[in-house]
Structures are given as C-alpha cells and as structure tokens.
Design a protein around this motif. Structure first.
Motif, PDB file in Angstrom:
ATOM      1  N   ARG A  36       1.241 -16.370  -7.597  1.00  0.00           N
ATOM      2  CA  ARG A  36       1.213 -16.925  -8.949  1.00  0.00           C
ATOM      3  C   ARG A  36      -0.102 -16.650  -9.656  1.00  0.00           C
ATOM      4  NH1 ARG A  36       3.584 -20.940  -5.862  1.00  0.00           N
ATOM      5  NH2 ARG A  36       1.595 -22.021  -5.686  1.00  0.00           N
ATOM      6  N   ASP A  37      -0.857 -15.660  -9.183  1.00  0.00           N
ATOM      7  CA  ASP A  37      -2.148 -15.350  -9.790  1.00  0.00           C
ATOM      8  C   ASP A  37      -1.957 -14.994 -11.260  1.00  0.00           C
ATOM      9  OD1 ASP A  37      -4.637 -14.090 -10.539  1.00  0.00           O
ATOM     10  OD2 ASP A  37      -5.071 -13.954  -8.400  1.00  0.00           O
ATOM     11  N   ALA A  38      -2.778 -15.595 -12.116  1.00  0.00           N
ATOM     12  CA  ALA A  38      -2.624 -15.404 -13.566  1.00  0.00           C
ATOM     13  C   ALA A  38      -3.148 -14.056 -14.045  1.00  0.00           C
ATOM     14  CB  ALA A  38      -3.350 -16.522 -14.310  1.00  0.00           C
ATOM     15  N   THR A  39      -3.824 -13.328 -13.180  1.00  0.00           N
ATOM     16  CA  THR A  39      -4.426 -12.054 -13.610  1.00  0.00           C
ATOM     17  C   THR A  39      -3.583 -10.862 -13.209  1.00  0.00           C
ATOM     18  OG1 THR A  39      -5.751 -11.929 -11.585  1.00  0.00           O
ATOM     19  CG2 THR A  39      -6.736 -13.055 -13.479  1.00  0.00           C
ATOM     20  N   GLN A  40      -2.284 -11.027 -13.127  1.00  0.00           N
ATOM     21  CA  GLN A  40      -1.398  -9.917 -12.766  1.00  0.00           C
ATOM     22  C   GLN A  40      -1.475  -8.831 -13.842  1.00  0.00           C
ATOM     23  OE1 GLN A  40      -0.041  -9.974  -9.946  1.00  0.00           O
ATOM     24  NE2 GLN A  40       0.446 -12.041  -9.338  1.00  0.00           N
ATOM     25  N   PRO A  41      -1.518  -7.563 -13.439  1.00  0.00           N
ATOM     26  CA  PRO A  41      -1.496  -6.485 -14.434  1.00  0.00           C
ATOM     27  C   PRO A  41      -0.211  -6.499 -15.256  1.00  0.00           C
ATOM     28  CG  PRO A  41      -2.147  -5.671 -12.267  1.00  0.00           C
ATOM     29  CD  PRO A  41      -1.647  -7.080 -12.070  1.00  0.00           C
ATOM     30  N   ALA A  42      -0.303  -5.980 -16.478  1.00  0.00           N
ATOM     31  CA  ALA A  42       0.868  -5.958 -17.358  1.00  0.00           C
ATOM     32  C   ALA A  42       1.977  -5.079 -16.783  1.00  0.00           C
ATOM     33  CB  ALA A  42       0.462  -5.468 -18.739  1.00  0.00           C
ATOM     34  N   GLY A  43       1.598  -3.973 -16.167  1.00  0.00           N
ATOM     35  CA  GLY A  43       2.582  -3.096 -15.534  1.00  0.00           C
ATOM     36  C   GLY A  43       1.997  -2.539 -14.254  1.00  0.00           C
ATOM     37  N   TRP A  44       2.744  -2.635 -13.178  1.00  0.00           N
ATOM     38  CA  TRP A  44       2.212  -2.213 -11.886  1.00  0.00           C
ATOM     39  C   TRP A  44       2.379  -0.704 -11.715  1.00  0.00           C
ATOM     40  CZ3 TRP A  44      -0.548  -5.304  -8.739  1.00  0.00           C
ATOM     41  CH2 TRP A  44      -0.500  -6.684  -8.989  1.00  0.00           C
ATOM     42  N   PRO A  45       1.297   0.025 -11.426  1.00  0.00           N
ATOM     43  CA  PRO A  45       1.384   1.477 -11.240  1.00  0.00           C
ATOM     44  C   PRO A  45       2.085   1.827  -9.934  1.00  0.00           C
ATOM     45  CG  PRO A  45      -0.837   0.718 -10.778  1.00  0.00           C
ATOM     46  CD  PRO A  45      -0.087  -0.471 -11.304  1.00  0.00           C
ATOM     47  N   SER A  46       2.555   3.059  -9.853  1.00  0.00           N
ATOM     48  CA  SER A  46       3.219   3.532  -8.634  1.00  0.00           C
ATOM     49  C   SER A  46       2.176   3.936  -7.598  1.00  0.00           C
ATOM     50  CB  SER A  46       4.124   4.717  -8.954  1.00  0.00           C
ATOM     51  OG  SER A  46       3.390   5.762  -9.576  1.00  0.00           O
ATOM     52  N   VAL A  47       2.496   3.689  -6.334  1.00  0.00           N
ATOM     53  CA  VAL A  47       1.547   3.946  -5.239  1.00  0.00           C
ATOM     54  C   VAL A  47       2.270   4.614  -4.074  1.00  0.00           C
ATOM     55  CG1 VAL A  47      -0.160   2.959  -3.670  1.00  0.00           C
ATOM     56  CG2 VAL A  47       0.271   1.855  -5.876  1.00  0.00           C
ATOM     57  N   ALA A  48       1.615   5.607  -3.487  1.00  0.00           N
ATOM     58  CA  ALA A  48       2.072   6.199  -2.228  1.00  0.00           C
ATOM     59  C   ALA A  48       1.043   5.881  -1.150  1.00  0.00           C
ATOM     60  CB  ALA A  48       2.237   7.703  -2.364  1.00  0.00           C
ATOM     61  N   ILE A  49       1.516   5.292  -0.068  1.00  0.00           N
ATOM     62  CA  ILE A  49       0.636   4.972   1.072  1.00  0.00           C
ATOM     63  C   ILE A  49       0.745   6.118   2.067  1.00  0.00           C
ATOM     64  CG2 ILE A  49       0.110   3.308   2.873  1.00  0.00           C
ATOM     65  CD1 ILE A  49       1.631   1.216   1.224  1.00  0.00           C
ATOM     66  N   VAL A  50      -0.336   6.858   2.260  1.00  0.00           N
ATOM     67  CA  VAL A  50      -0.334   8.038   3.120  1.00  0.00           C
ATOM     68  C   VAL A  50      -1.029   7.704   4.438  1.00  0.00           C
ATOM     69  CG1 VAL A  50      -1.132  10.421   3.381  1.00  0.00           C
ATOM     70  CG2 VAL A  50      -0.277   9.604   1.155  1.00  0.00           C
ATOM     71  N   VAL A  51      -0.322   7.944   5.541  1.00  0.00           N
ATOM     72  CA  VAL A  51      -0.825   7.603   6.870  1.00  0.00           C
ATOM     73  C   VAL A  51      -0.822   8.847   7.758  1.00  0.00           C
ATOM     74  CG1 VAL A  51      -0.590   6.044   8.840  1.00  0.00           C
ATOM     75  CG2 VAL A  51       0.254   5.335   6.587  1.00  0.00           C
ATOM     76  N   PRO A  52      -1.947   9.522   7.944  1.00  0.00           N
ATOM     77  CA  PRO A  52      -1.997  10.612   8.927  1.00  0.00           C
ATOM     78  C   PRO A  52      -1.919  10.016  10.329  1.00  0.00           C
ATOM     79  CG  PRO A  52      -3.854  10.702   7.380  1.00  0.00           C
ATOM     80  CD  PRO A  52      -3.221   9.347   7.245  1.00  0.00           C
TER      81      PRO A  52
END
Length: 380
Positions: A36-52
């Motif tokens: 419920r954090d009030a500082t949520q971004p207006a739009g969440w960017p896309s993310v790729a989690i890369v694991v070698p």
C-alpha cells in the motif's frame, strides 16, 4: 621512531574514519516498501531478470523460486541462461518454472564462447538479447535469493538513476565465513565508499554483481555488455561504463537480497578472493607492491607498534580501526569485537592477494568453474 610511527598510523586512521566518504557506515540502503505504499510509480516499466547459470543445480532450488515469486505490478520475466552446465541446471530450472502463478521463465543457452569474452558476460549478453525491448534489465547471480518485493523496490527507487545495485548479504555461518566475509565487505566499501558512488558530483562508480538493475537505454549507450566483455570484475566495470556515458549509479547494502553460496573452508574463501584480487590491481607489480605496503601500514602496523612500544597512538589507531568495523559487524549480526581481529584478516587478504599474483604469473589467471582468464585486458 616507534612514537613517530605510532602517530603516523593514528593520523592515517583519523583520515580514513572522517575523510574517506564515511565508508564504514551501512546507512546506504533502499527503503522498505509495502503493497500500500503511496509512492507507487504511475506506470510500471517492463523488466527482464537475467540469470547466468553454470553448474548451479545445488543452489537453484533455493534461489530461482524467489525470482519466480516476485510481486511485481508490471510486466516481468525471468531469463535463465544455462551456460554449458553439466549438472542438469537447465532441466531443473524448467521444472522449477512450471509452478502455477510464477513469473514467466525462459531457459536459453548461449553460443560457443568467443575469444575475448568471459563466460559469465557472454551468458548475460545472451540473456539481454533474449529480453528484447524491455525498459530495465535486472542482472542477478544464480546463487542470489531475493525477497518477494525486491524487484518492485528496485524499480520504484530507480527514478533518476540508470543503474541501481545492492551488495547482497553474504553467508556467515561457519567460523571462517564469520571472520572473513564481513571484512570482505568492509574492504570493498573502503575501495568504493558507497556514499561517494551515490554522490552525483563524485567520479567513483561501482556495483555489486549479485543484484544490478540497469536501464536498457543506459546499457546501450554504454556499448552494451560487449563494452566490458573481457572484464573479470564485471560489476564494477559495468558501473564505470554506465557512469562514463553520463549515467547515474547507486550502490547500497541489501536487506532482502542474500547469497546462499557456501564458503565453509578457508580454502574456499581463499580461492574466492585470490581468483580476482590481482585483476583488481590491473595486473601491475607496482600497484601490488603499493597495496601490500598500504595494508601493512594501515592494518598491521597499529598492533605491531602497540606491542613493540608500547605505543599509545598506535593503540588508539587500532581501537579506531576496530570501532569503524562495528557497523559492518552489526549488519552481519556478528560480535563487534571482531573488529579487533581486522589485522589478522588483513594479513590473510594480503597473502591471498600475493597468491593471486602468483597464479597470474604462472599463467592460471582468474578462474571460475573450469574456465581460466589470464588476459591483462580487464575493464574493471
């Protein structure tokens, strides 16, 4: 002469304590967040989690599920790059990724390792290519476990930064780990004071490879991972590459990101340090000599002069040294009195560094999981 030397060590430690970016403090941390954090971004960017991942079947059951369970409000996916593993890493990852409701997982393999690349960076580059046009890439190691809000917190605080990195909490379960691991983090912070890394007016740039969130655009402006393809100390090299093109970096101490890789014996920790220590010194005998001399003056001289004299200024320097270790000891929930043993640990690190140089001159260079890199061209 002993009195003069004692005062010299005290002056050195006064300078380090109050004039070296407050390196010994552990206050550089990301804020905790709630759903419920009030500082949520207006739009969440896309993310790729890369694991070698290369032969990581032993740790994946403890780490990969933490990535697949991320509570991220935007589009996210996990890309595990199976780097020629012989222990079924890829098959195990696919099994773990079949959990209902998990973050989507893709398992890929890189092409044959080309000349001039380290294996980890080549695998990471394959993962970045697979990610496509995402806003952010989270580079994380296969032995790193993340709290459920780790990705959300990283992205939420990334506004204004091009690279956000956290020093994962390393394992400290055995006696050798308790002696050496907190000191390893202490020495790293002495090399790269976190406050200076985070100061936009500072030229110090560094990152911790277990957890690095980087903007895709900033990564491309820096030349991609190809720009640091030969770097053995790839985390610092990446931060410097991003910073050199005008990007802002942030480095802090993690609270919900942990390394599960065990280093139970002194030999395990010795190899961890020795495989890259001489690379950190840019394979320079002159820098090596200066480093050994510096370690002797800063860490070994205070107790030596204290017992030889006795020298009260040297004793004050030793106690000041021990006091600066208290925040790191508390961060790792270890006894603060361990700071008194920093000269012992510094002596071990000196020997590890000399052994690292010995390995290099024998042609063995930095090595990890069957690969050795003896090239002197390291971007870190």
């Amino acid at each position: 002469m002993l009195t003069v030397a004692g005062w010299l060590t005290l002056v050195v430690w006064l300078g380090l304590t109050f004039g070296h970016g407050w390196f010994w403090l552990t206050d550089q941390r990301l804020p905790a967040r709630s759903p419920r954090d009030a500082t949520q971004p207006a739009g969440w960017p896309s993310v790729a989690i890369v694991v070698p991942a290369r032969d990581e079947a032993a740790v994946l059951p403890r780490t990969l599920p933490t990535l697949l369970a991320q509570r991220y409000p935007g589009a996210a996916r996990v890309i595990l790059v199976d780097d020629d593993s012989s222990d079924g890493t890829g098959t195990l990852a696919r099994t773990l990724g079949a959990t209902p409701g998990a973050v989507p997982l893709t398992v890929v393999t890189p092409d044959a390792l080309p000349a001039g690349w380290t294996g980890k960076l080549w695998a990471a580059a394959r993962g970045v290519a697979e990610a496509g046009a995402v806003d952010f890439v989270l580079l994380t190691d296969a032995d790193i476990a993340h709290g459920p809000a780790s990705l959300e917190t990283l992205v939420a605080v990334s506004d204004g930064f091009d690279l956000v990195s956290q020093m994962a909490v390393l394992r400290t379960e055995t006696a050798w780990e308790r002696l050496i691991v907190p000191a390893f983090v202490y020495f790293f912070a002495m090399l790269y004071p976190f406050r200076r890394v985070n100061n936009p007016r500072s030229r110090v740039a560094a990152a911790a490879g277990g957890c690095v969130l980087v903007r895709r655009g900033a990564l491309e402006r820096a030349g991609g991972l190809a720009a640091i393809r030969g770097a053995v100390i790839d985390d610092v090299a990446l931060a410097r590459a991003v910073s050199s093109t005008g990007g802002r970096t942030w480095l802090g101490f993690a609270t919900t990101v942990h390394s599960v890789r065990p280093y139970p014996r002194l030999a395990d920790l010795w190899h961890m340090v020795a495989r890259t220590a001489y690379t950190q010194l840019r394979h320079s005998p002159l820098v090596l000599a200066g480093t050994v001399l510096g370690l002797a003056l800063v860490f070994l001289a205070p107790p030596a002069l204290t017992f030889a004299g006795p020298s009260w200024p040297a004793l004050a320097a030793w106690l000041l040294m021990a006091a600066t270790f208290v925040p790191i000891a508390r961060y790792y929930r270890q006894w603060p009195v361990l700071g008194v043993l920093l000269p012992v640990t510094a002596l071990l690190y000196t020997l590890m560094t000399l052994d690292s140089a010995r390995r290099h001159f024998l042609g063995r260079g930095a090595g990890w999981k069957g690969r050795h890199y003896s090239s002197t061209e390291d971007s870190a």
